[in-house]
Motif scaffolding. Sequence first.
Motif, PDB file in Angstrom:
ATOM      1  N   GLY A 112      13.717 -33.768 -25.022  1.00  8.75           N
ATOM      2  CA  GLY A 112      13.613 -33.694 -23.566  1.00  8.75           C
ATOM      3  C   GLY A 112      12.848 -32.473 -23.125  1.00  8.75           C
ATOM      4  O   GLY A 112      12.482 -31.627 -23.926  1.00  8.75           O
ATOM      5  N   GLU A 113      12.592 -32.418 -21.859  1.00  8.63           N
ATOM      6  CA  GLU A 113      11.794 -31.341 -21.291  1.00  8.63           C
ATOM      7  C   GLU A 113      12.607 -30.053 -21.138  1.00  8.63           C
ATOM      8  O   GLU A 113      13.825 -30.061 -21.223  1.00  8.63           O
ATOM      9  CB  GLU A 113      11.240 -31.804 -19.940  1.00  8.63           C
ATOM     10  N   ILE A 114      11.883 -28.967 -20.902  1.00 10.48           N
ATOM     11  CA  ILE A 114      12.465 -27.638 -20.702  1.00 10.48           C
ATOM     12  C   ILE A 114      12.403 -27.317 -19.207  1.00 10.48           C
ATOM     13  O   ILE A 114      11.387 -27.551 -18.552  1.00 10.48           O
ATOM     14  CB  ILE A 114      11.680 -26.567 -21.488  1.00 10.48           C
ATOM     15  N   GLU A 115      13.491 -26.773 -18.674  1.00 11.34           N
ATOM     16  CA  GLU A 115      13.536 -26.401 -17.260  1.00 11.34           C
ATOM     17  C   GLU A 115      13.522 -24.886 -17.116  1.00 11.34           C
ATOM     18  O   GLU A 115      14.251 -24.186 -17.809  1.00 11.34           O
ATOM     19  CB  GLU A 115      14.793 -26.953 -16.613  1.00 11.34           C
ATOM     20  N   VAL A 116      12.690 -24.407 -16.213  1.00 10.63           N
ATOM     21  CA  VAL A 116      12.671 -22.996 -15.824  1.00 10.63           C
ATOM     22  C   VAL A 116      13.129 -22.957 -14.371  1.00 10.63           C
ATOM     23  O   VAL A 116      12.617 -23.710 -13.534  1.00 10.63           O
ATOM     24  CB  VAL A 116      11.254 -22.390 -15.949  1.00 10.63           C
ATOM     25  N   SER A 117      14.106 -22.098 -14.068  1.00  6.92           N
ATOM     26  CA  SER A 117      14.559 -21.969 -12.684  1.00  6.92           C
ATOM     27  C   SER A 117      14.673 -20.497 -12.315  1.00  6.92           C
ATOM     28  O   SER A 117      14.908 -19.645 -13.172  1.00  6.92           O
ATOM     29  CB  SER A 117      15.886 -22.692 -12.457  1.00  6.92           C
ATOM     30  N   VAL A 118      14.485 -20.240 -11.026  1.00  2.29           N
ATOM     31  CA  VAL A 118      14.528 -18.871 -10.530  1.00  2.29           C
ATOM     32  C   VAL A 118      14.841 -18.899  -9.036  1.00  2.29           C
ATOM     33  O   VAL A 118      14.399 -19.792  -8.316  1.00  2.29           O
ATOM     34  CB  VAL A 118      13.188 -18.142 -10.807  1.00  2.29           C
ATOM     35  N   ASP A 119      15.650 -17.945  -8.588  1.00  2.00           N
ATOM     36  CA  ASP A 119      15.907 -17.765  -7.165  1.00  2.00           C
ATOM     37  C   ASP A 119      14.939 -16.712  -6.658  1.00  2.00           C
ATOM     38  O   ASP A 119      14.874 -15.603  -7.207  1.00  2.00           O
ATOM     39  CB  ASP A 119      17.344 -17.305  -6.924  1.00  2.00           C
ATOM     40  N   ILE A 120      14.199 -17.065  -5.613  1.00  2.00           N
ATOM     41  CA  ILE A 120      13.187 -16.151  -5.066  1.00  2.00           C
ATOM     42  C   ILE A 120      13.315 -16.080  -3.552  1.00  2.00           C
ATOM     43  O   ILE A 120      13.958 -16.923  -2.937  1.00  2.00           O
ATOM     44  CB  ILE A 120      11.759 -16.617  -5.438  1.00  2.00           C
ATOM     45  N   ALA A 121      12.668 -15.084  -2.978  1.00  2.00           N
ATOM     46  CA  ALA A 121      12.592 -14.986  -1.523  1.00  2.00           C
ATOM     47  C   ALA A 121      11.786 -16.171  -1.004  1.00  2.00           C
ATOM     48  O   ALA A 121      10.801 -16.585  -1.626  1.00  2.00           O
ATOM     49  CB  ALA A 121      11.926 -13.677  -1.115  1.00  2.00           C
ATOM     50  N   SER A 122      12.200 -16.726   0.107  1.00  2.00           N
ATOM     51  CA  SER A 122      11.520 -17.891   0.675  1.00  2.00           C
ATOM     52  C   SER A 122      10.029 -17.642   0.901  1.00  2.00           C
ATOM     53  O   SER A 122       9.221 -18.560   0.807  1.00  2.00           O
ATOM     54  CB  SER A 122      12.191 -18.312   1.976  1.00  2.00           C
ATOM     55  N   SER A 123       9.673 -16.411   1.146  1.00  2.00           N
ATOM     56  CA  SER A 123       8.264 -16.079   1.387  1.00  2.00           C
ATOM     57  C   SER A 123       7.398 -16.226   0.133  1.00  2.00           C
ATOM     58  O   SER A 123       6.179 -16.273   0.217  1.00  2.00           O
ATOM     59  CB  SER A 123       8.139 -14.658   1.922  1.00  2.00           C
ATOM     60  N   GLN A 124       8.018 -16.310  -1.052  1.00  2.00           N
ATOM     61  CA  GLN A 124       7.281 -16.427  -2.309  1.00  2.00           C
ATOM     62  C   GLN A 124       7.101 -17.868  -2.784  1.00  2.00           C
ATOM     63  O   GLN A 124       6.427 -18.100  -3.779  1.00  2.00           O
ATOM     64  CB  GLN A 124       8.010 -15.669  -3.421  1.00  2.00           C
ATOM     65  N   VAL A 125       7.709 -18.832  -2.111  1.00  2.00           N
ATOM     66  CA  VAL A 125       7.763 -20.204  -2.613  1.00  2.00           C
ATOM     67  C   VAL A 125       6.387 -20.762  -2.952  1.00  2.00           C
ATOM     68  O   VAL A 125       6.155 -21.256  -4.060  1.00  2.00           O
ATOM     69  CB  VAL A 125       8.504 -21.142  -1.626  1.00  2.00           C
ATOM     70  N   THR A 126       5.448 -20.713  -2.045  1.00  2.00           N
ATOM     71  CA  THR A 126       4.136 -21.315  -2.272  1.00  2.00           C
ATOM     72  C   THR A 126       3.426 -20.694  -3.463  1.00  2.00           C
ATOM     73  O   THR A 126       2.906 -21.404  -4.329  1.00  2.00           O
ATOM     74  CB  THR A 126       3.261 -21.187  -1.001  1.00  2.00           C
ATOM     75  N   ALA A 127       3.427 -19.380  -3.548  1.00  2.00           N
ATOM     76  CA  ALA A 127       2.741 -18.700  -4.653  1.00  2.00           C
ATOM     77  C   ALA A 127       3.411 -18.985  -5.991  1.00  2.00           C
ATOM     78  O   ALA A 127       2.732 -19.218  -7.001  1.00  2.00           O
ATOM     79  CB  ALA A 127       2.695 -17.191  -4.394  1.00  2.00           C
ATOM     80  N   VAL A 128       4.739 -19.001  -6.022  1.00  2.00           N
ATOM     81  CA  VAL A 128       5.455 -19.265  -7.272  1.00  2.00           C
ATOM     82  C   VAL A 128       5.249 -20.715  -7.706  1.00  2.00           C
ATOM     83  O   VAL A 128       5.010 -20.984  -8.884  1.00  2.00           O
ATOM     84  CB  VAL A 128       6.951 -18.910  -7.133  1.00  2.00           C
ATOM     85  N   GLU A 129       5.321 -21.648  -6.773  1.00  2.95           N
ATOM     86  CA  GLU A 129       5.074 -23.047  -7.124  1.00  2.95           C
ATOM     87  C   GLU A 129       3.674 -23.221  -7.711  1.00  2.95           C
ATOM     88  O   GLU A 129       3.498 -23.941  -8.701  1.00  2.95           O
ATOM     89  CB  GLU A 129       5.244 -23.955  -5.906  1.00  2.95           C
ATOM     90  N   ARG A 130       2.696 -22.556  -7.141  1.00  2.00           N
ATOM     91  CA  ARG A 130       1.323 -22.636  -7.647  1.00  2.00           C
ATOM     92  C   ARG A 130       1.243 -22.058  -9.063  1.00  2.00           C
ATOM     93  O   ARG A 130       0.625 -22.647  -9.950  1.00  2.00           O
ATOM     94  CB  ARG A 130       0.365 -21.908  -6.707  1.00  2.00           C
ATOM     95  N   SER A 131       1.888 -20.922  -9.311  1.00  3.62           N
ATOM     96  CA  SER A 131       1.870 -20.309 -10.641  1.00  3.62           C
ATOM     97  C   SER A 131       2.520 -21.214 -11.686  1.00  3.62           C
ATOM     98  O   SER A 131       2.018 -21.335 -12.804  1.00  3.62           O
ATOM     99  CB  SER A 131       2.602 -18.966 -10.634  1.00  3.62           C
TER     100      SER A 131
END
Length: 102
Positions: free
Chosen positions: A71-90
Amino acid sequence: MADDSTTTIRATFETREAADLAVEHLVQQHGISRPDIFIQSATDRNSAGSAPSGGDVSHEEGARRDVPLAGEIEVSVDIASSQVTAVERSLGDAGALSVSSR
């Protein structure tokens, strides 16, 4: 007033190698501390991913058979809402199969 709420981002990867690369992106590009990033199987089975890569492959013998590819590997992280777009892109740039936030 600044938005200081947090968002959990989850991304799935086909290989452990891709998940590790994603962690490096989060740490180096976004300054997220390693203890705040979680890596686990995306299913209830122990898994090194759903495809062989990196240390899972030997040039002489091909894919290792002692490493479960269940099965696949999951990476999860809690971030500030202001970082969502940049983190999703990375995470996408690192090879995520899917990225979600809540």
